[in-house]
Design a protein around this motif. Structure first.
Motif, PDB file in Angstrom:
ATOM      1  N   UNK A 187      54.887 -67.683   3.310  1.00  0.00           N
ATOM      2  CA  UNK A 187      55.798 -68.845   4.757  1.00  0.00           C
ATOM      3  C   UNK A 187      54.218 -67.641   5.709  1.00  0.00           C
ATOM      4  N   UNK A 188      54.437 -66.065   5.661  1.00  0.00           N
ATOM      5  CA  UNK A 188      53.790 -65.461   6.974  1.00  0.00           C
ATOM      6  C   UNK A 188      51.947 -65.909   6.776  1.00  0.00           C
ATOM      7  N   UNK A 189      51.931 -65.886   5.984  1.00  0.00           N
ATOM      8  CA  UNK A 189      50.210 -66.071   5.246  1.00  0.00           C
ATOM      9  C   UNK A 189      50.193 -67.413   5.985  1.00  0.00           C
ATOM     10  N   UNK A 190      50.682 -68.377   6.021  1.00  0.00           N
ATOM     11  CA  UNK A 190      50.368 -69.365   6.249  1.00  0.00           C
ATOM     12  C   UNK A 190      50.924 -69.537   8.157  1.00  0.00           C
ATOM     13  N   UNK A 225      59.854 -60.489  14.191  1.00  0.00           N
ATOM     14  CA  UNK A 225      59.470 -61.207  14.557  1.00  0.00           C
ATOM     15  C   UNK A 225      57.994 -61.555  13.708  1.00  0.00           C
ATOM     16  N   UNK A 226      58.452 -61.728  12.517  1.00  0.00           N
ATOM     17  CA  UNK A 226      57.466 -61.066  11.209  1.00  0.00           C
ATOM     18  C   UNK A 226      56.241 -62.789  11.170  1.00  0.00           C
ATOM     19  N   UNK A 227      57.209 -63.856  11.734  1.00  0.00           N
ATOM     20  CA  UNK A 227      55.964 -65.026  11.424  1.00  0.00           C
ATOM     21  C   UNK A 227      54.993 -64.814  12.441  1.00  0.00           C
ATOM     22  N   UNK A 228      56.093 -64.791  14.081  1.00  0.00           N
ATOM     23  CA  UNK A 228      55.001 -64.374  15.463  1.00  0.00           C
ATOM     24  C   UNK A 228      53.773 -63.071  14.986  1.00  0.00           C
ATOM     25  N   UNK A 229      54.574 -62.205  14.314  1.00  0.00           N
ATOM     26  CA  UNK A 229      53.301 -60.898  14.372  1.00  0.00           C
ATOM     27  C   UNK A 229      51.763 -61.781  13.270  1.00  0.00           C
ATOM     28  N   UNK A 230      52.404 -62.331  12.453  1.00  0.00           N
ATOM     29  CA  UNK A 230      51.222 -62.892  11.325  1.00  0.00           C
ATOM     30  C   UNK A 230      50.438 -63.751  12.213  1.00  0.00           C
ATOM     31  N   UNK A 231      50.920 -64.725  13.082  1.00  0.00           N
ATOM     32  CA  UNK A 231      49.715 -65.948  13.666  1.00  0.00           C
ATOM     33  C   UNK A 231      49.585 -65.276  14.537  1.00  0.00           C
ATOM     34  N   UNK A 232      50.197 -63.996  15.607  1.00  0.00           N
ATOM     35  CA  UNK A 232      48.945 -63.504  16.659  1.00  0.00           C
ATOM     36  C   UNK A 232      47.707 -62.389  16.198  1.00  0.00           C
ATOM     37  N   UNK A 233      47.697 -61.970  14.669  1.00  0.00           N
ATOM     38  CA  UNK A 233      47.008 -61.756  14.191  1.00  0.00           C
ATOM     39  C   UNK A 233      45.681 -62.545  13.853  1.00  0.00           C
ATOM     40  N   UNK A 234      46.059 -63.931  13.277  1.00  0.00           N
ATOM     41  CA  UNK A 234      45.482 -64.825  12.814  1.00  0.00           C
ATOM     42  C   UNK A 234      44.535 -65.041  14.532  1.00  0.00           C
TER      43      UNK A 234
END
Length: 451
Positions: free
Chosen positions: A315-318, A365-374
């Motif tokens: 989910x976080x990779x997505x 908010x790890x999903x947001x963190x992953x999104x921001x990195x992308x």
């Protein structure tokens, strides 16, 4: 300044007009200070002979049995046509049909907007003045149209602007085309907000006229009205033209002629800006859009290749891939505004997202963190050297210092996700049933919002 350009080897209908020229240092200096204003006429649009074999003027002359070779004024020809029953409605309809005809053939349209597309990436050119009725500057350069005095309420909006002093086909009531229209336009120039804006530009900016003939009534009326309003003040101005016979005429108007094609002039100007490091080259965008296509394919396969039921961290990779894709999508949609050709703009964006990432990380908010990195990596793709692009990660695992670039590398790393970042893994595990990612065929999508 010598642009060191040799005579073009191609003699096709377009390239044969790409004459070598010396690029004035004053123009480069004006561009570097965002102080160059383009004043564009019909010659860079649909009225070019390489777009249509006949001009709109010649078309209307033929419809009222007037010989265009005798040179009756443009406004008088249009006035005579409009004197017929429903003449003005028919005239504007013919004008719309002409523009639509160009739009319906990609080859014609691509030719008609050559100049506009060259200008698009030069972010330092933020203001355009035109007598053209089409909306090509709006569509190809992301310019905000200012047509009526009321539109100037939006002057402070931080966007590229195009002042349409003869109206727009998107507002038929604003079209200036007949003798009466021209006289009203000249009168309004003397007192309206539009005139004040034109006067300010001519008093403070370097003006580049493109797409005009010295004999165009359209050009002469506008320029003489402006020159008269300036009371003899002649600011520095240039004209890009193929009309070498009118050199003395241009100079008598206070214009310094540059004899070459308008789109070619901008392409050479852009090369100088790229070499100076002040404009990101178009090849960078081509590579970024190739990456977008690649990421779309990888993203569509992600949950098929690595189901969330067994590997919740997917989910976080997505979310990471969504961020990367959204950055590239917005880049593809908005690059013509020039904002993505500006390295400092992109760097500031990345810094802003880095600060936001810290906030989201503290909030877990790890999903947001992953999104921001992308998203940050999508922006970074424009800034890194060509040789470094392949190192931009395509996948993401929380806690890893070396993010994976291939699916196999991601799978190997994902198996250790619970140990690499236990808190992020627990977050993802809780999210799986909430997002229905535990059901076959369900993909989790991070919207382009960070709430």
């Amino acid at each position: 300044m010598d642009n060191q350009q040799s005579t073009p080897q191609c003699f096709c209908v377009i390239c044969r007009n790409n004459h070598a020229f010396d690029l004035p240092v004053a123009i480069l200096d004006a561009v570097s200070k965002s102080n160059l204003v383009v004043f564009a006429g019909a010659g860079i649009s649909t009225e070019s002979r390489i777009v249509f074999p006949w001009t709109f003027y010649e078309d209307i002359c033929g419809r009222i049995s007037v010989d265009p070779r005798k040179g009756p004024p443009f406004a008088d020809v249009m006035t005579e046509f409009c004197s017929r029953p429903n003449g003005r409605t028919e005239l504007l309809g013919l004008l719309q049909e002409r523009i639509q005809y160009v739009r319906s053939f990609p080859e014609l349209y691509d030719t008609a907007v050559r100049f506009h597309r060259e200008l698009a990436g030069i972010w330092q050119i933020k203001e355009i003045i035109t007598t053209n009725w089409d909306d090509f500057f709006e569509q190809e350069c992301g310019a905000m149209p200012l047509v009526m005095d009321e539109d100037f309420a939006f002057w402070s909006v931080p966007r590229r602007r195009v002042l349409k002093i003869h109206g727009s086909l998107n507002n038929l009531g604003s079209i200036v085309i007949t003798r009466d229209d021209y006289e009203k336009c000249t009168a309004s120039l003397a007192s309206g907000v539009l005139w004040a804006c034109l006067k300010m530009h001519l008093a403070t900016k370097t003006i580049l006229f493109v797409g005009y003939s010295v004999t165009d009534e359209d050009f002469l009326q506008v320029y003489n009205a402006i020159a008269s309003g300036m009371k003899g003040l002649k600011p520095e101005a240039y004209v890009v033209t193929l009309d070498t016979k009118s050199k003395l005429r241009f100079e008598s108007l206070g214009l310094k002629p540059i004899f070459t094609d308008g789109a070619h002039f901008l392409s050479v100007l852009k090369l100088h800006l790229v070499e100076a490091g002040s404009v990101i080259p178009a090849t960078k965008f081509d590579a970024a859009f190739d990456l977008l296509e690649e990421m779309n394919e990888l993203h569509s396969q992600l949950f098929i290749d690595w189901p969330a039921k067994k590997h919740p961290d997917v989910i976080l990779c997505a979310a990471y891939q969504d961020g990367l894709i959204h950055a590239l999508q917005r880049m593809r949609r908005n690059w013509r505004t020039g904002e993505y050709s500006h390295e400092c703009f992109i760097s500031q964006k990345i810094q802003g997202y880095a600060e936001l990432r810290k906030q989201k990380s503290k909030m877990r908010r790890y999903s947001d963190v992953a999104y921001i990195d992308g998203y940050m990596n999508g922006l970074t793709y424009l800034l890194v050297p060509d040789s470094a692009r392949k190192f931009i990660p395509r996948y993401f695992v929380f806690g890893s210092e070396d993010q994976p670039r291939t699916l196999s590398a991601y799978k190997r790393l994902s198996r250790h996700a619970s140990k690499l970042h236990p808190a992020a893994y627990r977050y993802a595990k809780k999210m799986v049933p909430l997002t229905h990612a535990d059901q076959d065929g369900i993909e989790v999508h991070h919207s382009p919002f960070l709430l």
